[in-house]
Design an enzyme around this catalytic site. Structure first.
Site, PDB file in Angstrom:
ATOM      1  N   SER B 148       0.839  -1.192   0.000  1.00  0.00           N
ATOM      2  CA  SER B 148       0.000   0.000   0.000  1.00  0.00           C
ATOM      3  C   SER B 148       0.883   1.253   0.000  1.00  0.00           C
ATOM      4  CB  SER B 148      -0.952  -0.057   1.203  1.00  0.00           C
ATOM      5  OG  SER B 148      -1.982   0.876   1.055  1.00  0.00           O
ATOM      6  N   ASP B 224     -10.205  -5.441  -3.056  1.00  0.00           N
ATOM      7  CA  ASP B 224      -9.561  -4.439  -2.204  1.00  0.00           C
ATOM      8  C   ASP B 224     -10.414  -3.164  -2.238  1.00  0.00           C
ATOM      9  OD1 ASP B 224      -7.888  -2.323  -1.328  1.00  0.00           O
ATOM     10  OD2 ASP B 224      -6.088  -3.414  -1.946  1.00  0.00           O
ATOM     11  N   HIS B 257      -7.372  -6.010   1.048  1.00  0.00           N
ATOM     12  CA  HIS B 257      -6.182  -5.182   1.306  1.00  0.00           C
ATOM     13  C   HIS B 257      -5.415  -5.648   2.547  1.00  0.00           C
ATOM     14  CE1 HIS B 257      -4.091  -1.470   0.209  1.00  0.00           C
ATOM     15  NE2 HIS B 257      -4.045  -1.104   1.476  1.00  0.00           N
TER      16      HIS B 257
END
Lengths: 280, 280
Positions: B148, B224, B257
């Site tokens: 991320s 996600d 995620h």
């Protein structure tokens, strides 16, 4: 039973449920990993019993078990370690080793604990029935394992239900709770002052009294801070030896009591259970 | 540099250190996994950059990377995601996406951030120098990966230091931070209002401007929640295609995620880096 979350993991699903538990008189959460195989068939089921202070989530996030469960096609059910909720009595001083987070996998007989702390019934009967009803598991193929207090739970539950579990294993189990401070405190609180009532929940006592065991595997770190005072792996080794029980009980140099120790050997434990669970 | 903890894990050591970081003007913690091979030789080193809200510990407890690092004989260094401490300025409202836990791997130019938030210098220069001085790593064999915000960090650091890293990979990276809310907020705060100053920290912009990349691997979950608004893997795919860069960028159905996604593919990422790190 209500699904709280589902997350893709190693091509299977990491799931979390909540339900009203009759044996514990409260709402409980538990986690389940379903391997990819469960999309098309019923899979064997392995119960993981956690240690003091844990919920159902520590194992799920820290042990790295999903990879091996996916590989072997085994579901892993991880329950919480005690009843939960505002109405459930807790240790008056909030101690970590009694009350919430510390059910010790017994059926309490002493009030106020006896109205809620019936973790033995929950793990042995209520939860497996719920899992078998709602999830794609083969309830005839069950094994059990756990860590520390949960290792004690796994050993005693296997010993008290001969023929039910295909295999049992433990990481750093409390082997003789009637002879260590954690067990003495918990059993006094949950079971009362009569030490004879404690023996039904002591793995070393049960083995010595002749209880049968399925195939057993235990790992114990030599750098575990709790080894000398609380865990007593040597007594388990001696009890098995005295009864001619062949068990794979290993000391591991330098390993401690943490999930880093569990993660290091969880693959071997799941492979051990898989062999027992896949046998005809 | 002071050792804070050491735990045995997969026959190696999971270590944690703290030290005074000159580039960040504060005391920082970082974690290192040393594989068994490091007992007798210098090992290649892989830097893991974490995402928003993380410290150095999330990856260590949740990703399950140690098993693969032990297998391949690679050290993994996991730094924190921002400067830390009571004297370090934070977002006035304590937002999760700016200030503490959200350093974005840039060198801030705007006060008060510029006195502390120089994570780029810390990751690129200060920390590797410290690691090379004190730990048994082969500093000539380095790779970098992250998640991320840390995926953005890994990509931009590899792009801005051509020839330094053998390989780069990312899980759900912020590919074009100048074009998403997280990046716009962070870059406005750390770098000011001039958008031209932001481009030096945007992977898609850097690739489009002709920056070179080592072998690249990216995984992105299709489930996600941040994909559409914040991450923009498609723009990375397009930028690589436009420049003729062969990259292994995969969408993964159903994955989200979380660290469950990371754990599911971390083995493939470490194998990818191992191939690059072991090449002569």
């Amino acid at each position: 039973m209500e699904k709280v979350s589902e997350v893709r993991c190693f091509d299977g699903w990491q799931l979390r449920y909540k339900h009203r538990a009759a044996s514990l008189n409260c709402v409980m959460h538990f986690s389940v990993y379903l391997p990819p195989h469960a999309e098309t068939q019923r899979v064997p089921v392995l119960y993981w019993l956690s240690g003091l202070t844990c919920t159902d989530e520590n194992f799920v996030t820290k042990a790295g078990a999903q990879r091996y469960a996916a590989e072997h096609g085994i579901a892993i059910v991880a329950p919480d370690t005690s009843p939960r909720g505002d109405n459930v009595p807790d240790d008056p001083e909030g101690a970590y080793d009694f009350g919430l987070g510390a059910g010790f996998y017994v059926n309490a007989t002493q009030p106020p604990w006896s109205s809620y702390y019936r973790m033995y019934d929950y793990i042995v009967d209520e939860l497996p029935a719920l899992v078998a009803e709602h999830l794609p598991v083969d309830a005839g193929r069950e094994s059990v394992f756990g860590h520390s207090m949960g290792g004690h739970g796994a050993l005693t539950i296997a010993l008290k239900n001969p023929g039910r579990f295909r295999s049992v294993s433990a990481f750093a189990p409390i082997c003789a709770p009637t002879q260590c401070p954690w067990g003495e405190k918990a059993f006094t609180g949950y079971l009362g002052n009569n030490r004879e009532d404690w023996q039904a929940y002591d793995a070393v006592e049960l083995i010595t009294a002749g209880a049968r065991l399925p195939p057993l595997k235990v790992d114990q770190g030599r750098s575990d801070n709790f080894l000398a005072e609380q865990l007593h792996a040597d007594r388990l080794i001696q009890a098995c030896k005295a009864k001619g029980i062949a068990a794979d009980i290993q000391y591991r140099d330098d390993y401690d009591h943490s999930y880093f120790f569990i993660a290091s050997f969880i693959g071997e434990h799941i492979a051990f259970h898989s062999a027992a669970l896949s046998a005809q």
